[in-house]
Design a protein around this motif. Structure first.
Motif, PDB file in Angstrom:
ATOM      1  N   TRP A  84       0.805  -1.224   0.000  1.00 40.31           N
ATOM      2  CA  TRP A  84       0.000   0.000   0.000  1.00 40.31           C
ATOM      3  C   TRP A  84       0.834   1.266   0.000  1.00 40.31           C
ATOM      4  O   TRP A  84       0.415   2.288  -0.548  1.00 40.31           O
ATOM      5  CB  TRP A  84      -0.952  -0.005   1.194  1.00 40.31           C
ATOM      6  N   GLU A  85       2.020   1.224   0.600  1.00 44.24           N
ATOM      7  CA  GLU A  85       2.831   2.440   0.699  1.00 44.24           C
ATOM      8  C   GLU A  85       3.740   2.649  -0.508  1.00 44.24           C
ATOM      9  O   GLU A  85       4.047   3.783  -0.867  1.00 44.24           O
ATOM     10  CB  GLU A  85       3.677   2.392   1.971  1.00 44.24           C
ATOM     11  N   GLU A  86       4.178   1.551  -1.143  1.00 48.27           N
ATOM     12  CA  GLU A  86       5.147   1.671  -2.224  1.00 48.27           C
ATOM     13  C   GLU A  86       4.693   1.002  -3.515  1.00 48.27           C
ATOM     14  O   GLU A  86       5.304   1.219  -4.566  1.00 48.27           O
ATOM     15  CB  GLU A  86       6.490   1.052  -1.798  1.00 48.27           C
ATOM     16  N   GLY A  87       3.687   0.160  -3.445  1.00 48.79           N
ATOM     17  CA  GLY A  87       3.293  -0.617  -4.610  1.00 48.79           C
ATOM     18  C   GLY A  87       1.904  -0.274  -5.113  1.00 48.79           C
ATOM     19  O   GLY A  87       1.387   0.820  -4.870  1.00 48.79           O
ATOM     20  N   PRO A  88       1.266  -1.236  -5.772  1.00 49.22           N
ATOM     21  CA  PRO A  88      -0.020  -0.971  -6.430  1.00 49.22           C
ATOM     22  C   PRO A  88      -1.223  -1.166  -5.532  1.00 49.22           C
ATOM     23  O   PRO A  88      -2.354  -1.043  -5.984  1.00 49.22           O
ATOM     24  CB  PRO A  88      -0.025  -2.015  -7.555  1.00 49.22           C
ATOM     25  N   GLY A  89      -1.020  -1.479  -4.249  1.00 47.87           N
ATOM     26  CA  GLY A  89      -2.147  -1.838  -3.388  1.00 47.87           C
ATOM     27  C   GLY A  89      -2.267  -3.348  -3.313  1.00 47.87           C
ATOM     28  O   GLY A  89      -1.373  -4.084  -3.739  1.00 47.87           O
ATOM     29  N   SER A  90      -3.370  -3.831  -2.764  1.00 50.84           N
ATOM     30  CA  SER A  90      -3.546  -5.270  -2.612  1.00 50.84           C
ATOM     31  C   SER A  90      -4.935  -5.667  -3.044  1.00 50.84           C
ATOM     32  O   SER A  90      -5.808  -4.823  -3.250  1.00 50.84           O
ATOM     33  CB  SER A  90      -3.329  -5.678  -1.147  1.00 50.84           C
ATOM     34  N   GLY A  91      -5.130  -6.976  -3.148  1.00 44.42           N
ATOM     35  CA  GLY A  91      -6.465  -7.509  -3.273  1.00 44.42           C
ATOM     36  C   GLY A  91      -7.045  -7.668  -1.879  1.00 44.42           C
ATOM     37  O   GLY A  91      -6.525  -7.105  -0.909  1.00 44.42           O
ATOM     38  N   PRO A  92      -8.100  -8.447  -1.720  1.00 42.72           N
ATOM     39  CA  PRO A  92      -8.624  -8.720  -0.376  1.00 42.72           C
ATOM     40  C   PRO A  92      -7.559  -9.366   0.509  1.00 42.72           C
ATOM     41  O   PRO A  92      -6.743 -10.148   0.040  1.00 42.72           O
ATOM     42  CB  PRO A  92      -9.789  -9.675  -0.650  1.00 42.72           C
ATOM     43  N   VAL A  93      -7.597  -9.015   1.783  1.00 41.89           N
ATOM     44  CA  VAL A  93      -6.634  -9.535   2.756  1.00 41.89           C
ATOM     45  C   VAL A  93      -7.367  -9.840   4.048  1.00 41.89           C
ATOM     46  O   VAL A  93      -8.204  -9.045   4.493  1.00 41.89           O
ATOM     47  CB  VAL A  93      -5.495  -8.534   3.038  1.00 41.89           C
ATOM     48  N   ALA A  94      -7.076 -11.003   4.651  1.00 43.69           N
ATOM     49  CA  ALA A  94      -7.719 -11.395   5.903  1.00 43.69           C
ATOM     50  C   ALA A  94      -6.665 -11.894   6.882  1.00 43.69           C
ATOM     51  O   ALA A  94      -5.511 -12.161   6.507  1.00 43.69           O
ATOM     52  CB  ALA A  94      -8.759 -12.489   5.652  1.00 43.69           C
ATOM     53  N   GLU A  95      -7.076 -12.011   8.125  1.00 43.84           N
ATOM     54  CA  GLU A  95      -6.230 -12.565   9.174  1.00 43.84           C
ATOM     55  C   GLU A  95      -6.951 -13.761   9.774  1.00 43.84           C
ATOM     56  O   GLU A  95      -8.151 -13.695  10.041  1.00 43.84           O
ATOM     57  CB  GLU A  95      -5.972 -11.521  10.267  1.00 43.84           C
TER      58      GLU A  95
END
Length: 223
Positions: free
Chosen positions: A93-104
């Motif tokens: 998120w800070e240096e790249g294109p963002g992410s897809g869905p993410v869970a824990e």
């Protein structure tokens, strides 16, 4: 945006996330949110299984129920230890294109990825760790084992209600799906994030990091 390293091709551009506001389904919010799945996001998740209507019917009745869904068609999933996974997510998120869905889930971070990632990523990680000259690279040996789930595997997906039931289920969304076709990173993007996270880990202070439990990722920043 910083350029990706030479071993990583140019980042693919995520699909636009714009969509109209649907009617709520089973208490699921129709407004994109970091922790709550939208109706469109629920439809995308359900499409991974053989009986999507049954999954949606379950969520209409019990929006706080996690489910097990197969990988390999709608998505693959790459999991990492929670702390390292958080570092990967920060890099995305800070240096790249963002992410897809993410869970824990139970101490591990689940990063949803493009189908085929589970087959390709282990090879890329092995190559990157030893480098082109066959010597071990200390910058990448800090990468812990990443578990790649693809065709033939299944993962537990957090409940659509998100944070409201995270305490009971032990799993929660950090970046919840909000469209019928969310952008998903491929193996090269996740390799880049893992290498960057490993390099950052080598520079961590002896002082404990600040609490990141309340960190929210602004999905509107996704490139």
């Amino acid at each position: 945006m910083p350029l990706p390293p030479p071993s990583c091709p140019e980042f693919p551009q995520p699909a636009a996330a714009g969509h109209s506001r649907p009617v709520d389904v089973g208490g699921m919010s129709s407004t994109p949110n970091a922790s709550d799945v939208t109706t469109y996001g629920a439809a995308w998740l359900a499409s991974a299984g053989r009986y999507p209507r049954s999954t949606l019917a379950l969520w209409e009745e019990r929006p706080d129920a996690p489910v097990v869904l197969p990988c390999g068609t709608a998505f693959d999933v790459v999991t990492a230890p929670a702390i390292f996974g958080r570092r990967m997510l920060d890099r995305l998120w800070e240096e790249g294109p963002g992410s897809g869905p993410v869970a824990e889930f139970r101490g591990r971070m689940l990063l949803f990825a493009a189908p085929g990632t589970a087959q390709r990523l282990p090879t890329l990680l092995e190559w990157e760790e030893w480098g082109a000259d066959g010597r071990e690279d200390c910058r990448t040996t800090a990468i812990p084992p990443l578990l790649c789930h693809g065709t033939g595997d299944a993962v537990t997906v957090p409940a659509p209600a998100g944070a409201a039931c995270a305490d009971r289920s032990g799993c929660r969304w950090l970046v919840a799906p909000d469209t019928r076709q969310p952008w998903l990173p491929g193996p090269e993007v996740l390799l880049w994030a893992a290498v960057r996270a490993a390099r950052a880990a080598l520079r961590i202070s002896i002082f404990p990091p600040e609490d990141q439990g309340a960190k929210v990722y602004d999905v509107s920043r996704r490139r």
